[in-house]
Enzyme design. Structure first.
Site, mmCIF file in Angstrom:
data_model
loop_
_atom_site.group_PDB
_atom_site.id
_atom_site.type_symbol
_atom_site.label_atom_id
_atom_site.label_comp_id
_atom_site.label_asym_id
_atom_site.label_seq_id
_atom_site.Cartn_x
_atom_site.Cartn_y
_atom_site.Cartn_z
ATOM 1 N N LYS A 13 -50.621 6.131 -59.846
ATOM 2 C CA LYS A 13 -51.915 5.587 -59.378
ATOM 3 C C LYS A 13 -53.055 6.037 -60.306
ATOM 4 C CE LYS A 13 -51.617 7.697 -55.395
ATOM 5 N NZ LYS A 13 -50.329 8.401 -55.593
ATOM 6 N N ARG A 89 -55.596 6.859 -46.967
ATOM 7 C CA ARG A 89 -54.244 7.389 -46.854
ATOM 8 C C ARG A 89 -53.797 7.476 -45.404
ATOM 9 N NH1 ARG A 89 -54.115 10.485 -51.833
ATOM 10 N NH2 ARG A 89 -52.194 11.630 -52.055
ATOM 11 N N ARG A 161 -50.514 20.921 -62.457
ATOM 12 C CA ARG A 161 -51.275 20.954 -61.203
ATOM 13 C C ARG A 161 -50.624 21.899 -60.203
ATOM 14 N NH1 ARG A 161 -52.674 14.976 -59.096
ATOM 15 N NH2 ARG A 161 -51.922 15.787 -57.117
HETATM 16 P P1 AP5 Z 1 -50.052 9.953 -62.037
HETATM 17 O O1 AP5 Z 1 -50.766 8.776 -62.587
HETATM 18 O O2 AP5 Z 1 -50.702 11.285 -62.107
HETATM 19 O O3 AP5 Z 1 -49.520 9.640 -60.549
HETATM 20 P P2 AP5 Z 1 -50.316 9.559 -59.178
HETATM 21 O O4 AP5 Z 1 -49.735 8.428 -58.408
HETATM 22 O O5 AP5 Z 1 -51.775 9.566 -59.419
HETATM 23 O O6 AP5 Z 1 -49.801 10.918 -58.547
HETATM 24 P P3 AP5 Z 1 -50.603 12.036 -57.734
HETATM 25 O O7 AP5 Z 1 -49.700 13.245 -57.704
HETATM 26 O O8 AP5 Z 1 -51.971 12.223 -58.286
HETATM 27 O O9 AP5 Z 1 -50.651 11.405 -56.331
HETATM 28 P P4 AP5 Z 1 -50.946 12.130 -55.020
HETATM 29 O O10 AP5 Z 1 -51.184 10.987 -54.136
HETATM 30 O O11 AP5 Z 1 -49.887 13.078 -54.607
HETATM 31 O O12 AP5 Z 1 -52.158 13.098 -55.386
HETATM 32 P P5 AP5 Z 1 -53.706 12.985 -55.192
HETATM 33 O O13 AP5 Z 1 -54.370 13.620 -56.342
HETATM 34 O O14 AP5 Z 1 -54.104 11.607 -54.813
HETATM 35 O O15 AP5 Z 1 -48.631 10.010 -62.811
HETATM 36 C C1 AP5 Z 1 -47.713 11.056 -62.596
HETATM 37 C C2 AP5 Z 1 -46.998 11.404 -63.923
HETATM 38 O O16 AP5 Z 1 -46.221 10.294 -64.330
HETATM 39 C C3 AP5 Z 1 -47.948 11.697 -65.101
HETATM 40 O O17 AP5 Z 1 -47.428 12.722 -65.874
HETATM 41 C C4 AP5 Z 1 -47.995 10.371 -65.896
HETATM 42 O O18 AP5 Z 1 -48.244 10.587 -67.278
HETATM 43 C C5 AP5 Z 1 -46.612 9.801 -65.622
HETATM 44 N N1 AP5 Z 1 -46.608 8.347 -65.527
HETATM 45 C C6 AP5 Z 1 -47.479 7.571 -64.806
HETATM 46 N N2 AP5 Z 1 -47.152 6.276 -64.920
HETATM 47 C C7 AP5 Z 1 -46.047 6.222 -65.731
HETATM 48 C C8 AP5 Z 1 -45.237 5.143 -66.212
HETATM 49 N N3 AP5 Z 1 -45.472 3.865 -65.878
HETATM 50 N N4 AP5 Z 1 -44.176 5.452 -66.997
HETATM 51 C C9 AP5 Z 1 -43.902 6.747 -67.325
HETATM 52 N N5 AP5 Z 1 -44.642 7.801 -66.901
HETATM 53 C C10 AP5 Z 1 -45.700 7.546 -66.105
HETATM 54 O O19 AP5 Z 1 -53.916 13.909 -53.902
HETATM 55 C C11 AP5 Z 1 -53.695 15.302 -53.982
HETATM 56 C C12 AP5 Z 1 -53.931 15.924 -52.627
HETATM 57 O O20 AP5 Z 1 -55.314 15.738 -52.246
HETATM 58 C C13 AP5 Z 1 -53.128 15.318 -51.461
HETATM 59 O O21 AP5 Z 1 -51.842 15.890 -51.355
HETATM 60 C C14 AP5 Z 1 -54.032 15.663 -50.271
HETATM 61 O O22 AP5 Z 1 -53.883 17.012 -49.915
HETATM 62 C C15 AP5 Z 1 -55.439 15.492 -50.842
HETATM 63 N N6 AP5 Z 1 -55.950 14.121 -50.648
HETATM 64 C C16 AP5 Z 1 -56.196 13.189 -51.614
HETATM 65 N N7 AP5 Z 1 -56.640 12.052 -51.077
HETATM 66 C C17 AP5 Z 1 -56.680 12.245 -49.722
HETATM 67 C C18 AP5 Z 1 -57.026 11.404 -48.624
HETATM 68 N N8 AP5 Z 1 -57.414 10.140 -48.819
HETATM 69 N N9 AP5 Z 1 -56.933 11.949 -47.382
HETATM 70 C C19 AP5 Z 1 -56.549 13.220 -47.185
HETATM 71 N N10 AP5 Z 1 -56.192 14.058 -48.178
HETATM 72 C C20 AP5 Z 1 -56.249 13.565 -49.438
HETATM 73 MG MG MG Z 2 -53.331 10.919 -58.997
#
Ligand code: AP5
Ligand code: MG
Length: 214
Positions: A13, A89, A161
């Site tokens: 994402k 979410r 991270r």
């Molecule tokens: P990346 O693009 O970083 O993936 P992502 O989907 O953004 O993964 P996240 O871990 O950021 O998602 P998340 O939902 O767990 O975390 P968030 O920060 O939102 O890609 C991942 C890896 O793959 C990278 O190394 C990249 O280079 C590689 N890659 C990507 N695409 C590729 C491709 N096509 N081919 C090959 N490699 C590829 O949330 C973190 C925390 O914050 C949550 O756990 C929660 O505690 C809190 N939080 C966030 N939002 C909310 C909300 N709305 N409500 C409540 N709590 C929340």
């Molecule tokens: Mg992310």
């Protein structure tokens, strides 16, 4: 553009949001990234969020909705639209977003559901590196930085991270199935959902999203 990127942790994402944001000049609003900045700046919100994020749990709806509502009402969003990454979410957050966008007279165009199997997600997350300053995303194998340990964009250190530990990843996947899967159904019922095969190269995924929004 007024779109949501939804999908399990590590599906890509943030990578897609960054590509679309930089190439199309649209404001990217990543709830996880905003929380990480708050944690880095040691604000009250950051301290609160950290307690949940470190265990892979969701930050409570109230503070999350308030934080995102404030960002959505900024003038750049009104001018150029938005890409939401990681929000909403929960169904409660989706309801709140509907109200905010209704008030702003900015209806959603599409919700892209990025899909990939768990094994691929785990391998993407276990190699992920992120910039401590600008949030740029790298991968030790798929997308290494030009200079090891430093960001190509701003030259700051890049790190693993803190929530990318095997146990926390498992919990985030569980929370996704429990709380976020119903949000996918919610947008399916509204006729806004577009399923995207996110196992492909990031450029291929990007092209498909752009094709669907142009
Ligand atoms: P990346 O693009 O970083 O993936 P992502 O989907 O953004 O993964 P996240 O871990 O950021 O998602 P998340 O939902 O767990 O975390 P968030 O920060 O939102 O890609 C991942 C890896 O793959 C990278 O190394 C990249 O280079 C590689 N890659 C990507 N695409 C590729 C491709 N096509 N081919 C090959 N490699 C590829 O949330 C973190 C925390 O914050 C949550 O756990 C929660 O505690 C809190 N939080 C966030 N939002 C909310 C909300 N709305 N409500 C409540 N709590 C929340
Ligand atoms: Mg992310």
């Amino acid at each position: 553009m007024r779109v949501i990127l939804i999908g399990p942790p590590g599906v890509g994402k943030g990578t897609q949001a960054a590509l679309i944001g930089s190439r199309k000049g649209v404001q990217t609003l990543s709830s996880g990234e905003i929380f990480r900045r708050e944690i880095e700046a040691q604000t009250d919100l950051g301290r609160l969020a950290q307690r949940y994020i470190s265990h892979g749990e969701l930050v409570p709806n109230g503070v999350t909705i308030e934080m995102m509502a404030k960002r959505l009402r900024e003038s750049e969003v009104r001018k150029h639209g938005f890409i939401l990454d990681g929000f909403p979410r929960t169904v409660k957050q989706a309801d709140a977003l509907n109200e905010i966008l209704f008030d702003m007279e900015m209806p959603l165009q599409k919700v892209f559901w990025l899909q990939a199997p768990d094994e691929l997600i785990v391998s993407r997350l276990s190699g992920r590196l992120g910039c401590t300053k600008c949030g740029a995303i790298y991968h030790s194998v798929n997308k290494p930085p030009t200079r090891e340990g430093f960001c190509d964009v701003c030259n700051s250190p890049i790190v693993v991270r803190s929530d990318d530990q095997p146990e926390t990843i498992r919990e985030r996947l569980r929370v996704f199935r429990e709380s976020t899967a119903p949000v996918i159904e919610y947008y399916k019922d509204l006729g806004l959902l577009v399923a995207v095969d996110a196992t492909r190269d990031a450029e291929e995924v990007y092209k498909e999203i752009i094709r669907e929004t142009d």
